[in-house]
Design a protein around this motif. Structure first.
Motif, PDB file in Angstrom:
ATOM      1  N   VAL A  48       0.842  -1.201   0.000  1.00 43.09           N
ATOM      2  CA  VAL A  48       0.000   0.000   0.000  1.00 43.09           C
ATOM      3  C   VAL A  48       0.879   1.254   0.000  1.00 43.09           C
ATOM      4  CG1 VAL A  48      -1.670   1.333   1.367  1.00 43.09           C
ATOM      5  CG2 VAL A  48      -1.974  -1.134   1.091  1.00 43.09           C
ATOM      6  N   ALA A  49       2.021   1.157   0.663  1.00 41.55           N
ATOM      7  CA  ALA A  49       2.948   2.286   0.715  1.00 41.55           C
ATOM      8  C   ALA A  49       3.775   2.439  -0.560  1.00 41.55           C
ATOM      9  CB  ALA A  49       3.893   2.129   1.910  1.00 41.55           C
ATOM     10  N   GLY A  50       3.592   1.525  -1.521  1.00 37.34           N
ATOM     11  CA  GLY A  50       4.436   1.486  -2.717  1.00 37.34           C
ATOM     12  C   GLY A  50       4.501   2.786  -3.493  1.00 37.34           C
ATOM     13  N   ASN A  51       3.337   3.369  -3.790  1.00 39.94           N
ATOM     14  CA  ASN A  51       3.341   4.610  -4.563  1.00 39.94           C
ATOM     15  C   ASN A  51       4.043   5.744  -3.818  1.00 39.94           C
ATOM     16  OD1 ASN A  51       2.142   3.968  -7.021  1.00 39.94           O
ATOM     17  ND2 ASN A  51       0.076   4.090  -6.177  1.00 39.94           N
ATOM     18  N   ALA A  52       3.803   5.829  -2.504  1.00 40.51           N
ATOM     19  CA  ALA A  52       4.451   6.881  -1.709  1.00 40.51           C
ATOM     20  C   ALA A  52       5.965   6.682  -1.662  1.00 40.51           C
ATOM     21  CB  ALA A  52       3.869   6.896  -0.294  1.00 40.51           C
ATOM     22  N   ILE A  53       6.394   5.430  -1.599  1.00 39.45           N
ATOM     23  CA  ILE A  53       7.834   5.141  -1.608  1.00 39.45           C
ATOM     24  C   ILE A  53       8.443   5.532  -2.953  1.00 39.45           C
ATOM     25  CG2 ILE A  53       9.524   3.260  -1.548  1.00 39.45           C
ATOM     26  CD1 ILE A  53       7.695   1.867   0.505  1.00 39.45           C
ATOM     27  N   ARG A  54       7.740   5.225  -4.036  1.00 43.85           N
ATOM     28  CA  ARG A  54       8.223   5.610  -5.367  1.00 43.85           C
ATOM     29  C   ARG A  54       8.330   7.134  -5.509  1.00 43.85           C
ATOM     30  NH1 ARG A  54       4.150   3.484  -9.472  1.00 43.85           N
ATOM     31  NH2 ARG A  54       5.545   4.505 -10.955  1.00 43.85           N
TER      32      ARG A  54
END
Length: 469
Positions: A48-54
């Motif tokens: 779920v945090a993937g986009n924010a990490i990117r």
């Protein structure tokens, strides 16, 4: 009067024991439900945090790098399945799951502290390795608490906990990304997981005080009462029996395709952000339609699985997987429809809801029931093997197909998923047909012994009457 009291008293005690067992059963299901829901939260929140990490360019994570991180986690899950399956068979479901849930929670917190790709890989590897304990551990507990004729509905109810956990991660925690950082979101999940791991370890019991009694007399109950073919076999002796079964290979093939389809959920936020321009929070909210559909279908599907003939279930599941493949085809063509952002969100919600509705019963129920029925005392390790086969397929998929969105586009990626959908359709249908044939053979064998069973029953009744007199 004395004779009547002596007959009535055991009946009252029997009813009391049954009521007490039912209360314990409800408590057991509830505790498992909460624990596995939390386990799924821990599995999903890093993605779920993937986009924010990117979005944090300093971290150097793009779609291709993220696919490598996901693949590393999948390898951890695959290794964890074998280790946790053995641990569940050896130490029991309670100890295995409580320790694993604590470790997964701890490493989600460490994932939140990551500042390099290597640290993301290592922590996610451990999270998924520990989270892999859930299904093998629950299998060992279910076989002690639930009669065979209720396996389908028990797994159906518990499977909804997976969807509740996924919804909590994607919809509830995913929405918090609008006002808190992804690291804070992960720390909230980590702290909650540690509390629930302690609760589970204290509350859960591996088996009831009184052995479970079946309320029906059929072939499955006869098989429960009789010695299982693997009861006196070690794990090393049972493994050749596993791999020598055509049903084993068919369900392995089915899960390999279904797990790839299932993990489409991990890519949905990335797909929606790249093709529809949705922000991180909106993409996570749309992705939550998948677990909503799944939540409904696995609950109904468990009851249907117990009641319908296996041949009918085979046709039903083939139809469901055909529908799931159709949803993927719709995603392939959706960018060509030149829809507005609002329409893209609405159609995506509908397609993901149907996709979850179609895939989930096929993914959860047949393999879970088969593992208990076929695996016997080694059911925990059998579940691990089946899950590991699915995770191995997704690990290869992440490495080979995970780069497709950037190199060849999302259309090519979705076409590969459509092929996985058709593969799942064929293997699941053939497996359920084989299950139907095996069930017919067991019923025929049970029918041949009916006269002996009735003779023994009549003799026991006469003995009871003579004792009561």
């Amino acid at each position: 009067m004395t004779s009547e009291l002596s007959i009535t008293a055991p009946c009252v005690n029997s009813e009391h024991r049954a009521a007490n067992h039912n209360r314990q059963q409800v408590s057991m299901i509830g505790t498992l439900y909460v624990a596995y829901a939390m386990s799924m939260v821990l599995r999903m929140v890093p993605t779920v945090a993937g986009n924010a990490i990117r979005s944090e360019t300093a971290l150097g994570v793009d779609v291709k790098t993220w696919a490598v991180i996901m693949s590393t986690g999948t390898v951890g899950a695959m290794i964890g399945k074998f280790f946790c399956g053995w641990a569940a068979d050896t130490f029991g479901g309670r100890k295995t799951f409580s320790v694993a849930l604590f470790i997964a929670s701890l490493f989600v917190g460490m994932f939140a502290l990551s500042s390099s790709v290597l640290m993301f890989q290592v922590t996610f590897f451990v999270v998924l390795m520990a989270q892999a304990a859930g299904w093998p551990s629950m299998t060992k507990i279910i076989v002690n608490w639930i009669p065979p004729e209720r396996y389908g509905r028990a797994w159906g109810i518990l499977s909804t906990s997976s969807r509740v956990g996924t919804l909590t991660a994607t919809l509830l925690l995913g929405s918090t990304l609008a006002w808190i950082s992804w690291r804070n979101m992960l720390w909230i999940a980590s702290g909650s997981g540690i509390v629930i791991a302690l609760f589970y370890g204290l509350r859960m019991k591996d088996r009831p005080d009184v052995p479970v009694q079946s309320d029906e007399i059929d072939d499955s109950n006869a098989s429960r009462a009789a010695a299982h073919p693997f009861d006196n076999l070690t794990l090393l002796q049972a493994l050749p029996r596993f791999v020598g079964s055509l049903r084993f290979w068919l369900i392995c093939g089915s899960l390999m395709g279904l797990t790839i389809l299932w993990d489409f959920l991990l890519y949905v936020p990335l797909y929606l952000k790249d093709t529809a321009g949705l922000d991180d929070a909106a993409a996570s909210q749309v992705a939550s339609a998948f677990p909503f559909g799944s939540l409904i279908s696995v609950l109904i599907g468990g009851f249907v699985f117990d009641r319908l003939p296996r041949r009918t279930v085979a046709r039903l599941m083939a139809g469901l997987l055909l529908g799931a493949t159709g949803c993927l085809v719709a995603f392939v063509f959706m960018p060509q429809w030149h829809l507005s952002g609002t329409m893209v969100k609405l159609i995506s919600v509908g397609l993901l809801f149907l996709f979850g509705l179609f895939v989930s019963p096929c993914y959860y129920i047949p393999a879970s029931v088969f593992s208990i029925d076929f695996g016997g005392r080694h059911s925990g390790f059998l579940v691990a093997i089946l899950d590991a086969a699915g995770f191995a397929a997704t690990a290869v998929f992440y490495v080979q197909a995970g780069k497709l969105p950037e190199t060849s586009g999302w259309t090519t990626f979705l076409i590969v998923l459509c092929v996985a959908g058709l593969w799942s359709l064929v293997t699941t249908f053939l497996f359920m047909r084989r299950e139907a044939r095996n069930r017919d053979r067991r019923l025929l064998a049970a029918g041949r012994n009916c006269s002996e069973v009735f003779a023994a029953t009549s003799e026991n009744i006469e003995v009871c009457k003579s004792l009561r007199v």
